[in-house]
Write an enzyme that holds these catalytic residues in place. Structure first.
Site, PDB file in Angstrom:
ATOM      1  N   GLU A 126       0.824  -1.209   0.000  1.00  0.00           N
ATOM      2  CA  GLU A 126       0.000   0.000   0.000  1.00  0.00           C
ATOM      3  C   GLU A 126       0.859   1.261   0.000  1.00  0.00           C
ATOM      4  O   GLU A 126       0.976   1.943   1.020  1.00  0.00           O
ATOM      5  CB  GLU A 126      -0.952   0.024   1.207  1.00  0.00           C
ATOM      6  CG  GLU A 126      -2.130  -0.920   1.097  1.00  0.00           C
ATOM      7  CD  GLU A 126      -3.172  -0.687   2.174  1.00  0.00           C
ATOM      8  OE1 GLU A 126      -2.846  -0.057   3.205  1.00  0.00           O
ATOM      9  OE2 GLU A 126      -4.314  -1.135   2.001  1.00  0.00           O
ATOM     10  N   GLU A 182      -6.880  -6.829  -1.310  1.00  0.00           N
ATOM     11  CA  GLU A 182      -7.400  -6.596   0.046  1.00  0.00           C
ATOM     12  C   GLU A 182      -8.698  -5.807  -0.039  1.00  0.00           C
ATOM     13  O   GLU A 182      -8.772  -4.791  -0.715  1.00  0.00           O
ATOM     14  CB  GLU A 182      -6.381  -5.820   0.886  1.00  0.00           C
ATOM     15  CG  GLU A 182      -6.873  -5.493   2.300  1.00  0.00           C
ATOM     16  CD  GLU A 182      -5.844  -4.684   3.083  1.00  0.00           C
ATOM     17  OE1 GLU A 182      -4.636  -4.914   2.884  1.00  0.00           O
ATOM     18  OE2 GLU A 182      -6.255  -3.815   3.876  1.00  0.00           O
TER      19      GLU A 182
END
Length: 218
Positions: free
Chosen positions: A53, A140
């Site tokens: 991320e 995710e």
């Protein structure tokens, strides 16, 4: 090997969060992927997520620079494995990747969302990137708020799944734990480590069970 025997994929994830920019620990990432890809090169169920991320203002150009250093290291050991590349702003800005994708083959681009926070705007961005030809993988997602806690939003979650299924985009839910938060798939009171029952599942867990199994248990 155990995952392969159960027909399961494994994602090897280099987690980018507090460091923000994957280039911060480029040297360590290169060493890690050199070692792990040599070890796992013979397994066809392994995917490599090279920067989970990116955030903190990290640009797509910076991520590209990182990816162009790390991907060749994996390819020396594993020529055709699937590699997942994170996108800016906690793996949300897939449109930026779509405008200038990487040149290597067998790549997917990560999109993360939490249905309680990320709604139509991000979903429309995903659709535009997909229609531009970007191969997206939701590595995710949750049906809670972005913090992983707060209320769940099953209506938005269902809209997300419909949009993903329509475009053949795969997705992985976060997370299989009994942590006392909304995105955990098990109730915090559950102390089991196997042989889970439907009653052990949280609200998120029950929603996911119904989604994946087609079941209508109450």
């Amino acid at each position: 090997k155990l995952a392969q025997e159960q027909d399961l994929y494994v994602i090897v994830d280099w987690h980018i969060l507090s460091d923000g920019n994957p280039n911060t620990h480029l040297k360590e990432a290169k060493a890690f992927f050199k070692k792990i890809s040599a070890r796992l090169k013979d397994y066809d169920n392994v995917l490599y997520e090279i920067c989970n991320e990116p955030n903190g203002g990290t640009s797509w150009q910076q991520i590209r620079r990182y990816a162009n250093k790390v991907i060749p290291i994996i390819r020396k050991n594993d020529a055709d494995s699937v590699i997942i590349v994170g996108t800016p702003t906690w793996s949300q800005d897939v449109e930026k990747a779509a405008k200038k994708p990487l040149k290597q083959k067998n790549l997917l681009y990560a999109l993360h969302f939490y249905a309680g926070t990320h709604k139509k705007d991000l979903r429309d961005s995903m659709i535009r990137a997909s229609e531009a030809g970007l191969p997206i993988f939701v590595s995710e997602f949750g049906i809670s708020e972005a913090s992983g806690n707060g209320t769940v939003n099953t209506k938005e979650a269902n809209r997300w799944i419909a949009a993903l299924d329509k475009r053949g985009i795969s997705y992985v839910a976060w997370n299989l734990s009994n942590k006392d938060e909304a995105c955990a798939l098990l109730k915090s009171s559950c102390r089991k480590t196997s042989n889970f029952s439907f009653k052990n599942l949280s609200t998120s867990g029950k929603w996911l069970y119904r989604l994946l199994s087609g079941a209508s248990k109450s």
